[in-house]
Design a protein around this motif. Structure first.
Motif, mmCIF file in Angstrom:
data_model
loop_
_atom_site.group_PDB
_atom_site.id
_atom_site.type_symbol
_atom_site.label_atom_id
_atom_site.label_comp_id
_atom_site.label_asym_id
_atom_site.label_seq_id
_atom_site.Cartn_x
_atom_site.Cartn_y
_atom_site.Cartn_z
ATOM 1 N N CYS A 14 0.861 -1.186 0.000
ATOM 2 C CA CYS A 14 0.000 0.000 0.000
ATOM 3 C C CYS A 14 0.897 1.236 0.000
ATOM 4 C CB CYS A 14 -0.890 0.020 1.235
ATOM 5 S SG CYS A 14 -1.978 -1.409 1.370
ATOM 6 N N LEU A 15 0.807 2.013 -1.061
ATOM 7 C CA LEU A 15 1.547 3.271 -1.110
ATOM 8 C C LEU A 15 0.629 4.389 -0.661
ATOM 9 C CD1 LEU A 15 3.550 2.839 -4.427
ATOM 10 C CD2 LEU A 15 4.290 2.434 -2.069
ATOM 11 N N HIS A 16 1.184 5.320 0.097
ATOM 12 C CA HIS A 16 0.393 6.389 0.696
ATOM 13 C C HIS A 16 0.574 7.694 -0.075
ATOM 14 C CE1 HIS A 16 0.517 4.213 4.861
ATOM 15 N NE2 HIS A 16 -0.051 3.502 3.914
ATOM 16 N N HIS A 17 -0.415 8.549 0.034
ATOM 17 C CA HIS A 17 -0.287 9.900 -0.482
ATOM 18 C C HIS A 17 0.827 10.604 0.287
ATOM 19 C CE1 HIS A 17 -3.894 9.744 -2.965
ATOM 20 N NE2 HIS A 17 -4.521 9.181 -1.937
ATOM 21 N N ALA A 18 1.417 11.609 -0.316
ATOM 22 C CA ALA A 18 2.513 12.355 0.324
ATOM 23 C C ALA A 18 2.013 13.102 1.560
ATOM 24 C CB ALA A 18 3.111 13.344 -0.676
ATOM 25 N N GLU A 19 2.937 13.315 2.469
ATOM 26 C CA GLU A 19 2.709 14.138 3.671
ATOM 27 C C GLU A 19 1.520 13.653 4.512
ATOM 28 O OE1 GLU A 19 2.902 18.319 2.791
ATOM 29 O OE2 GLU A 19 4.522 18.002 1.350
ATOM 30 N N ASP B 53 -0.419 8.910 12.174
ATOM 31 C CA ASP B 53 -0.357 8.911 13.638
ATOM 32 C C ASP B 53 -1.756 8.824 14.239
ATOM 33 O OD1 ASP B 53 2.398 9.070 13.522
ATOM 34 O OD2 ASP B 53 2.483 11.225 13.986
ATOM 35 N N THR B 54 -2.688 9.556 13.664
ATOM 36 C CA THR B 54 -4.065 9.569 14.163
ATOM 37 C C THR B 54 -4.722 8.201 14.024
ATOM 38 O OG1 THR B 54 -4.346 11.909 13.663
ATOM 39 C CG2 THR B 54 -6.361 10.590 13.811
ATOM 40 N N HIS B 55 -4.504 7.554 12.876
ATOM 41 C CA HIS B 55 -5.219 6.310 12.561
ATOM 42 C C HIS B 55 -4.418 5.032 12.879
ATOM 43 C CE1 HIS B 55 -8.592 8.396 10.786
ATOM 44 N NE2 HIS B 55 -7.705 9.232 10.251
ATOM 45 N N ARG B 56 -3.188 5.185 13.347
ATOM 46 C CA ARG B 56 -2.347 4.008 13.621
ATOM 47 C C ARG B 56 -2.973 3.046 14.638
ATOM 48 N NH1 ARG B 56 2.204 6.338 13.816
ATOM 49 N NH2 ARG B 56 2.704 5.841 11.671
ATOM 50 N N PRO B 57 -3.549 3.504 15.754
ATOM 51 C CA PRO B 57 -4.154 2.537 16.686
ATOM 52 C C PRO B 57 -5.260 1.697 16.022
ATOM 53 C CG PRO B 57 -3.849 4.639 17.792
ATOM 54 C CD PRO B 57 -3.570 4.873 16.319
ATOM 55 N N ALA C 40 11.713 8.410 5.187
ATOM 56 C CA ALA C 40 10.342 8.892 5.390
ATOM 57 C C ALA C 40 9.348 7.792 5.010
ATOM 58 C CB ALA C 40 10.089 10.137 4.545
ATOM 59 N N SER C 41 8.286 7.682 5.776
ATOM 60 C CA SER C 41 7.270 6.668 5.518
ATOM 61 C C SER C 41 6.518 6.988 4.224
ATOM 62 C CB SER C 41 6.295 6.588 6.687
ATOM 63 O OG SER C 41 5.384 5.537 6.485
ATOM 64 N N ILE C 42 6.394 5.974 3.365
ATOM 65 C CA ILE C 42 5.668 6.137 2.104
ATOM 66 C C ILE C 42 4.542 5.118 1.955
ATOM 67 C CG2 ILE C 42 7.594 7.200 0.882
ATOM 68 C CD1 ILE C 42 8.020 4.378 -0.452
ATOM 69 N N GLY C 43 4.393 4.236 2.937
ATOM 70 C CA GLY C 43 3.341 3.232 2.835
ATOM 71 C C GLY C 43 3.551 2.102 3.808
ATOM 72 N N ASN C 44 2.905 0.981 3.501
ATOM 73 C CA ASN C 44 3.040 -0.214 4.324
ATOM 74 C C ASN C 44 2.913 -1.454 3.449
ATOM 75 O OD1 ASN C 44 0.066 0.809 4.553
ATOM 76 N ND2 ASN C 44 -0.086 -1.370 5.053
ATOM 77 N N PHE C 45 3.425 -2.570 3.970
ATOM 78 C CA PHE C 45 3.302 -3.839 3.259
ATOM 79 C C PHE C 45 2.904 -4.922 4.250
ATOM 80 C CE2 PHE C 45 7.358 -4.785 5.113
ATOM 81 C CZ PHE C 45 7.405 -6.168 5.167
ATOM 82 N N GLY C 46 2.436 -6.026 3.717
ATOM 83 C CA GLY C 46 2.131 -7.173 4.548
ATOM 84 C C GLY C 46 2.127 -8.439 3.718
ATOM 85 N N ILE C 47 2.346 -9.540 4.387
ATOM 86 C CA ILE C 47 2.137 -10.859 3.791
ATOM 87 C C ILE C 47 0.838 -11.367 4.394
ATOM 88 C CG2 ILE C 47 2.967 -13.212 3.532
ATOM 89 C CD1 ILE C 47 4.801 -11.242 2.147
ATOM 90 N N PRO D 141 -8.178 0.935 8.183
ATOM 91 C CA PRO D 141 -8.437 2.328 8.539
ATOM 92 C C PRO D 141 -7.552 3.329 7.794
ATOM 93 C CG PRO D 141 -8.562 0.980 10.491
ATOM 94 C CD PRO D 141 -8.054 0.087 9.391
ATOM 95 N N PHE D 142 -6.323 2.971 7.466
ATOM 96 C CA PHE D 142 -5.487 3.871 6.664
ATOM 97 C C PHE D 142 -6.155 4.138 5.313
ATOM 98 C CE2 PHE D 142 -0.979 2.919 8.555
ATOM 99 C CZ PHE D 142 -1.271 3.687 9.669
ATOM 100 N N ASN D 143 -6.685 3.102 4.686
ATOM 101 C CA ASN D 143 -7.348 3.279 3.393
ATOM 102 C C ASN D 143 -8.655 4.052 3.544
ATOM 103 O OD1 ASN D 143 -7.517 2.716 0.480
ATOM 104 N ND2 ASN D 143 -9.316 1.530 1.089
ATOM 105 N N ARG D 144 -9.447 3.679 4.531
ATOM 106 C CA ARG D 144 -10.738 4.358 4.740
ATOM 107 C C ARG D 144 -10.562 5.839 5.063
ATOM 108 N NH1 ARG D 144 -12.096 -0.131 8.308
ATOM 109 N NH2 ARG D 144 -12.218 1.458 9.906
ATOM 110 N N ALA D 145 -9.413 6.203 5.651
ATOM 111 C CA ALA D 145 -9.144 7.603 5.987
ATOM 112 C C ALA D 145 -8.568 8.387 4.807
ATOM 113 C CB ALA D 145 -8.186 7.678 7.175
ATOM 114 N N GLY D 146 -8.369 7.732 3.666
ATOM 115 C CA GLY D 146 -7.849 8.419 2.494
ATOM 116 C C GLY D 146 -6.340 8.565 2.461
ATOM 117 N N ILE D 147 -5.641 7.841 3.315
ATOM 118 C CA ILE D 147 -4.177 7.904 3.369
ATOM 119 C C ILE D 147 -3.561 7.115 2.210
ATOM 120 C CG2 ILE D 147 -2.170 7.189 4.741
ATOM 121 C CD1 ILE D 147 -3.994 7.656 7.247
ATOM 122 N N VAL D 148 -4.177 6.011 1.833
ATOM 123 C CA VAL D 148 -3.629 5.106 0.824
ATOM 124 C C VAL D 148 -3.935 5.620 -0.580
ATOM 125 C CG1 VAL D 148 -3.713 2.744 -0.081
ATOM 126 C CG2 VAL D 148 -3.791 3.142 2.390
#
Length: 106
Positions: free
Chosen positions: A7-12, A18-22, A50-57, A74-81
């Protein structure tokens, strides 16, 4: 079936992450309420650290279930992805070598 999820995230998006990490971590631990099992995952960083996204298996019944997990995060639902990439892994993938899955198996 096993999948590499990238999952690649939008910039900045540091403040939003931080808000949606929990909620993101709870989603991962629950396997998306049982949609998938996350064997391992982490943040993706650029060449400057700098963080640009996340990955998983993931382990999921099929591609549709893996996609449901990724899209429900939640990262995707919040529009971060910005984009989600799911790649099936071969049957010879040695998942048993990952000793401590991030999602508790049911």
């Amino acid at each position: 079936m096993y999948f590499l999820m990238r999952c690649l995230h939008h910039a900045e998006q540091d403040a939003a992450r931080d808000t949606h990490r929990p909620a993101h971590r709870s989603w991962v631990q629950s396997g998306g309420d049982g949609t998938a099992t996350v064997l391992i995952g982490s943040a993706l960083l650029d060449e400057n650290g700098a963080s640009i996204g996340n990955f998983g298996i993931l382990e999921a019944a099929d591609l549709a279930q893996a996609r449901a997990f990724a899209e429900g995060d939640p990262f995707n639902r919040a529009g971060i992805v910005a984009s989600i990439e799911l790649t099936p892994l071969p049957e010879t993938f040695q998942a048993h070598r990952i000793a401590d899955p991030m999602t508790l198996r049911r």
